[in-house]
Structure formats: structure tokens, C-alpha cells
Design a protein around this motif. Structure first.
Motif, mmCIF file in Angstrom:
data_model
loop_
_atom_site.group_PDB
_atom_site.id
_atom_site.type_symbol
_atom_site.label_atom_id
_atom_site.label_comp_id
_atom_site.label_asym_id
_atom_site.label_seq_id
_atom_site.Cartn_x
_atom_site.Cartn_y
_atom_site.Cartn_z
ATOM 1 N N LYS A 1 -10.499 12.928 11.758
ATOM 2 C CA LYS A 1 -9.264 12.144 11.774
ATOM 3 C C LYS A 1 -8.556 12.183 10.413
ATOM 4 O O LYS A 1 -9.173 12.304 9.356
ATOM 5 C CB LYS A 1 -9.575 10.687 12.127
ATOM 6 N N LYS A 2 -7.232 12.042 10.476
ATOM 7 C CA LYS A 2 -6.431 11.859 9.269
ATOM 8 C C LYS A 2 -6.311 10.354 9.031
ATOM 9 O O LYS A 2 -5.773 9.624 9.877
ATOM 10 C CB LYS A 2 -5.041 12.473 9.450
ATOM 11 N N VAL A 3 -6.840 9.909 7.885
ATOM 12 C CA VAL A 3 -6.894 8.479 7.578
ATOM 13 C C VAL A 3 -6.034 8.192 6.356
ATOM 14 O O VAL A 3 -6.108 8.901 5.344
ATOM 15 C CB VAL A 3 -8.338 8.018 7.317
ATOM 16 N N VAL A 4 -5.213 7.153 6.440
ATOM 17 C CA VAL A 4 -4.455 6.661 5.290
ATOM 18 C C VAL A 4 -4.957 5.262 4.959
ATOM 19 O O VAL A 4 -4.982 4.385 5.835
ATOM 20 C CB VAL A 4 -2.943 6.621 5.569
ATOM 21 N N ILE B 1 -5.469 7.113 11.821
ATOM 22 C CA ILE B 1 -5.954 5.762 11.541
ATOM 23 C C ILE B 1 -5.329 5.304 10.217
ATOM 24 O O ILE B 1 -5.326 6.044 9.236
ATOM 25 C CB ILE B 1 -7.491 5.719 11.426
ATOM 26 N N ILE B 2 -4.808 4.086 10.204
ATOM 27 C CA ILE B 2 -4.271 3.489 8.980
ATOM 28 C C ILE B 2 -5.109 2.261 8.651
ATOM 29 O O ILE B 2 -5.258 1.360 9.483
ATOM 30 C CB ILE B 2 -2.788 3.106 9.129
ATOM 31 N N VAL B 3 -5.650 2.248 7.456
ATOM 32 C CA VAL B 3 -6.477 1.130 7.000
ATOM 33 C C VAL B 3 -5.658 0.319 5.998
ATOM 34 O O VAL B 3 -5.209 0.851 4.980
ATOM 35 C CB VAL B 3 -7.778 1.626 6.339
ATOM 36 N N THR B 4 -5.462 -0.958 6.285
ATOM 37 C CA THR B 4 -4.677 -1.826 5.397
ATOM 38 C C THR B 4 -5.620 -2.560 4.449
ATOM 39 O O THR B 4 -6.028 -3.692 4.699
ATOM 40 C CB THR B 4 -3.840 -2.828 6.214
ATOM 41 N N ALA B 5 -5.973 -1.896 3.341
ATOM 42 C CA ALA B 5 -6.815 -2.524 2.315
ATOM 43 C C ALA B 5 -5.903 -3.297 1.367
ATOM 44 O O ALA B 5 -5.830 -3.030 0.164
ATOM 45 C CB ALA B 5 -7.616 -1.460 1.571
ATOM 46 N N THR B 6 -5.208 -4.263 1.942
ATOM 47 C CA THR B 6 -4.114 -4.957 1.259
ATOM 48 C C THR B 6 -4.472 -6.370 0.837
ATOM 49 O O THR B 6 -3.589 -7.173 0.535
ATOM 50 C CB THR B 6 -2.877 -4.974 2.169
ATOM 51 N N GLY B 7 -5.772 -6.683 0.829
ATOM 52 C CA GLY B 7 -6.190 -7.975 0.302
ATOM 53 C C GLY B 7 -6.476 -9.001 1.368
ATOM 54 O O GLY B 7 -6.698 -8.688 2.535
ATOM 55 N N PHE B 8 -6.467 -10.247 0.955
ATOM 56 C CA PHE B 8 -6.865 -11.333 1.842
ATOM 57 C C PHE B 8 -5.907 -12.504 1.701
ATOM 58 O O PHE B 8 -5.029 -12.526 0.838
ATOM 59 C CB PHE B 8 -8.291 -11.785 1.527
ATOM 60 N N ASN B 9 -6.097 -13.490 2.576
ATOM 61 C CA ASN B 9 -5.313 -14.717 2.521
ATOM 62 C C ASN B 9 -6.101 -15.776 1.759
ATOM 63 O O ASN B 9 -7.248 -16.076 2.101
ATOM 64 C CB ASN B 9 -5.020 -15.225 3.937
#
Length: 503
Positions: free
Chosen positions: A191-194, A354-362
């Protein structure tokens, strides 16, 4: 019939249990605090309520590939239990270590899992906290009371991570995943993953999946600082060869690391450009001598070192994946999602399966629990913090909020020492209540945000700073984030200072 119905209702309602201390959370802070309570305050009745199905906190919540600490375990581990393995540890290793602490100290009988707290109410009539909770595995409602509340629930919401709303997300035909809710059996083969983001999560995840997927791209809005090095402590290895006991090794290595961290942190303020070049030099050593253009574009932040957390990359594995062509980095901003991937503001596109949102937490302020003081809702943003662990106007409560530039657990130990000393002091005074209060000399003290954004400004704090208590301009009324000062200041706190109002 009325008497029978009353009897049935009475038998259906569980009795209200009472404890001297109620600890919220069985993560690294809660387990450590429970240990200190048993050893420093023997005879104290206490319970640990944990919403999840087991102990571990963040090390149970996060299950994405490669999850590991970004602090060394000689300082992230507890001061009372030696760490004997590699300094950067996996989640499984950390939970095994915590499990040993629980078993070795008989803490199992104090911990209750699947207990979600909904509200906590303080009564000045009874000088008690009343805690309403639900057993999430059975649906049973519970009521408990406690003299003292010890908040060890961490600082982010475990149920969901932070994902920005980008245009067109609904049109993407692939899968969008947040690391905090990593699905079981996600097929990455070919897979191509971002991966969106460049913090510790992205730096951990990318080398872990680089060999599994077709290609992985780290998409960042701006560069982040990283430290590289061996996942080993040479001094610890030498001392083991000399057959020094693990207890001595733990203490010696711990002190060495803390000394070096203190020096590095201070240098990041006094000679930031030199520190910047040292950090970039580590990346250059990993990527090769011809990598200056890549480093300049993708790994040279615009801010001073340590204004945001610096992730440690063991054995430079992230950069080895990039050097080997299995991973790449793109520095750009997202215009919108498309069916096939992401359109960037530069006009370039990134295709993705697949896009992984490693964008933090609340940010989670004290567990999303509804607090009341004598029937009035409590807004923590209206309080002033006492050294980052108590709050003006809030009786009989302590909060564990760790360090950004040092291991979280270091402050767990310091706060535990303080709380146990405070409980003993209250007992000696015959006091059932203690409330932090601004003193006469603090009446005109200027107040500002919990953390000075010029000092430290990660996105998760900036987004929700308005939810956190205020700080003053005096040491007593702020969380200094300076372990090397607090380790001496906390033991010297005068518990009879006017900042503590006893009843």
C-alpha cells in the motif's frame, strides 16, 4: 408491599464505599502514586479507578505499530524500580515493567478496571468528595466517597485523537486512520501510505511500517527537531560488565542522564544555534554527507530548540528508512483530500491507499469529569495553579501533570512525596480539609496562561490552553517545567505557608 419494595430497592443499591484517598487512573502516574501511598502512608485506605480494561494508560490506549517511549526508561521508569533493558522501550515492555510493580507491591487489590467516573462533588459540610462512576463492563452505577482525590488520569482524551477537518475527507476512497485508534489487522502490504505529522508518533510509526507497505510518506506542515543515538547506555553496559548491582546501575545512570538533560536544556536557551547544529549534525550523519538540501528543507525548524518536544530516534531508524528509499518526506500544506489521496497547496498531489493522521490528541482537563464544589460547577480555567499540582479554591485534590523536557514519571515521584507529606501533616493538625489560596502578598499578582507560549508551544496545548488553570508570576503559582529545580524545591515546601488554608 411497600416495605417489600423498599427492601428490594435497598438491596439493589450497592453500599457507598469510603476511602481515605481515591486515585483516578492506572497509568504510569496512578500506579506510581499507589506505590508511594502504600510505602509512605501505610494504613491509608485507597482505591484506584481506571476506565480502561487494564493498567498502562497511554501504553494501553496506543497500539499502532512500533509504539515506544520517546524518553529513556532510566528516568521514565520509577526511581524505586531499576530498569534493566534498552533505554527506549516498547509499549509491551513498559506495561510488563508496570505489571511487575503492581504484583511486587500487592497493588492489584486496590485497582478497579472498567470504572468510568462521571462526576465528583465536594461538600464542605462533610469534607468529602462524592464520586459517581459506572462500570462500563456491566453498566452498574456506583457511588464512592473519599477524603482526598488524586488525579492521575493523564492529559489527553483516550477515547479519540485529534484530527483536523480537511476539505474533501469524505471523498477519499481509501482508509483514514488515527494512531490512537489503530485497527486490528490493517493490511499494509504493497500500500501507499501517507502519514500526516512529524512528531514522536510519526517518527515511531514510519520506520515500523516501512518494510510492510509499498512506500510511506511523512507529510509535514513544518519541520521538527529530532535527536538520534544508539538505543543503549554505554555506562550501563560497562557497569554490568563490572557486575555492579542493578539498583546501583539504575541510580548512577539515572543521575548521569538527568545531569546531561539539564545541561542540554539550559544550552538550548543560552546557545540555541549551537544546539540546533548539533541536532542537525545527528541527522546528517544518518542521511549522509550529501543530505544538506534535504535537511535544510525538511529537518530544519524555524523555532528555537525545545520550544516543542524533541523526539529521540533510536539508532536513527526513521532516517535509515528515508535513506533506503522506503520512506520519504514532503513539507507542504494540505489544500484538500481527493479520491486518490491529497492535493497540496503547492499543486502537487500525494497518492495514497491509507492516510494516517498522526496529528496529536485532544487535551483532557482532569478526565472530562463534571466537578462541583458545594453544589456549584467548577471551572478549572478560573483557578490558579499551586505549583502545577493543586488549584485555588479546590479542596483536598492533587493533580499529576508531568514534564515536557524531562520524563513524566519524574514528577509523579515528586508529587507523590508532596501528597504523602501533606496527608501526614493534615493528620498531625487534625485537619480534614486543605485548600490552596492566594496570600495577601499575591492579591495584585498578574495572571497568565498555564504555560508561557514563548517557552513551550506545541499545538495540543495552544488549541486548548483556555481550559487550563492560570499561573502567576511567583514560583508557588506556576508549573515551572524545571525538574532540576523542583527536585529541591518540593521537599522544602512549607506546609504551614499561608498558601494552604486548613480546616
Amino acid at each position: 408491599m411497600d416495605a417489600l419494595a423498599t427492601a428490594r430497592n435497598s438491596s439493589a443499591s450497592p453500599p457507598v464505599e469510603h476511602f481515605d484517598v481515591l486515585i483516578v487512573g492506572a497509568g504510569i502516574s496512578g500506579v506510581g502514586s499507589a506505590y508511594h501511598l502504600t510505602t509512605q502512608s501505610p494504613g491509608t485506605s485507597f482505591v484506584v479507578l481506571e476506565a480502561q480494561e487494564s493498567f498502562g494508560g497511554t501504553w494501553l490506549t496506543h497500539r499502532y505499530p512500533g509504539i515506544r517511549s520517546d524518553s529513556d526508561l532510566h528516568t521514565f521508569g520509577y526511581r524505586f524500580k531499576p530498569w534493566t533493558s534498552a533505554p527506549i522501550a516498547t509499549a509491551a515492555e513498559i506495561r510488563a515493567y508496570m505489571g511487575e510493580v503492581i504484583t511486587e507491591n500487592g497493588l492489584e487489590k486496590h485497582i478497579r478496571y472498567h470504572h468510568q467516573i462521571s462526576s465528583a462533588s465536594w461538600s464542605s459540610t462533610t469534607n468529602l468528595w462524592t464520586i459517581e462512576a459506572e462500570r462500563t463492563d456491566t453498566g452498574e452505577a456506583l457511588t464512592l466517597t473519599a477524603n482526598f482525590l488524586w488525579m492521575c488520569q493523564g492529559y489527553y482524551r483516550h477515547s479519540e485523537g485529534y484530527t483536523p477537518e480537511w476539505r474533501g475527507m469524505e471523498t477519499f476512497k481509501g482508509r483514514i486512520v488515527h494512531p490512537q485508534r489503530w485497527p486490528d489487522h490493517l493490511d499494509l502490504a504493497g500500500k501507499k501510505v501517507v502519514v500526516i505529522g512529524s512528531g514522536a508518533t510519526a517518527a515511531t510509526l514510519i520506520p515500523a511500517i516501512a518494510d510492510q507497505c509499498g512506500h510511506v510518506t511523512m507529510l509535514q506542515r513544518s519541520p521538527t527537531y529530532f535527536r538520534t543515538g544508539r538505543n543503549a547506555i554505554e555506562l550501563a553496559e560497562t557497569l554490568r560488565q563490572l557486575q555492579v548491582s542493578e539498583e546501583w546501575i539504575h541510580e548512577i545512570v539515572r543521575r548521569k542522564i538527568l545531569f546531561e538533560q539539564d545541561t542540554f536544556t539550559r544550552r538550548s536557551f543560552t546557545e540555541p544555534e549551537i544546539v540546533r547544529q548539533e541536532l542537525l549534525g545527528g541527522i546528517r550523519a544518518a542521511l549522509g554527507p550529501d543530505s544538506d538540501a534535504v535537511i535544510g528543507k525538511h529537518f530544519t525548524p524555524s523555532y528555537r530548540p525545545w520550544r516543542q518536544r524533541i523526539a529521540f530516534v533510536p539508532d536513527a531508524d526513521l532516517f535509515q528508512a528515508i535513506k533506503g528509499g522506503k520512506a520519504s518526506v514532503v513539507t507542504d500544506e494540505i489544500e484538500r483530500f481527493t479520491k486518490e489521496g491529497i492535493l497540496l497547496k503547492s499543486g502537487k498531489t500525494l497518492d495514497a491507499d491509507i492516510i494516517v493522521t498522526a496529528t496529536g490528541f485532544n487535551l483532557n482537563v482532569l478526565g472530562d469529569i463534571a466537578f462541583e464544589i458545594d453544589g456549584a460547577p467548577l471551572d478549572f480555567a478560573e483557578t490558579v495553579t499551586y505549583r502545577g499540582m493543586m488549584f485555588t479554591g479546590v479542596p483536598n485534590m492533587a493533580w499529576v501533570f508531568g514534564y515536557f523536557r524531562a520524563s513524566w514519571t519524574l514528577r509523579t515521584d515528586l508529587v507523590a512525596d508532596f501528597v504523602c507529606r501533606l496527608l501526614a501533616h493534615m493528620k498531625s493538625k487534625g485537619a480534614r480539609k486543605v485548600v490552596p489560596a492566594l496570600r495577601l502578598q499575591d492579591s495584585n499578582m498578574p495572571l497568565s496562561s498555564w504555560i508561557d507560549p514563548e517557552n513551550f508551544n506545541p499545538g495540543y496545548l495552544m488549541r486548548d490552553m483556555h481550559l487550563l488553570p492560570k499561573r502567576g508570576d511567583k514560583p508557588e503559582w506556576q508549573h515551572s517545567q524545571d525538574y532540576w529545580a523542583e527536585k529541591d524545591e518540593f521537599p522544602a515546601i512549607d506546609l504551614d505557608d499561608a498558601a494552604f488554608a486548613y480546616d
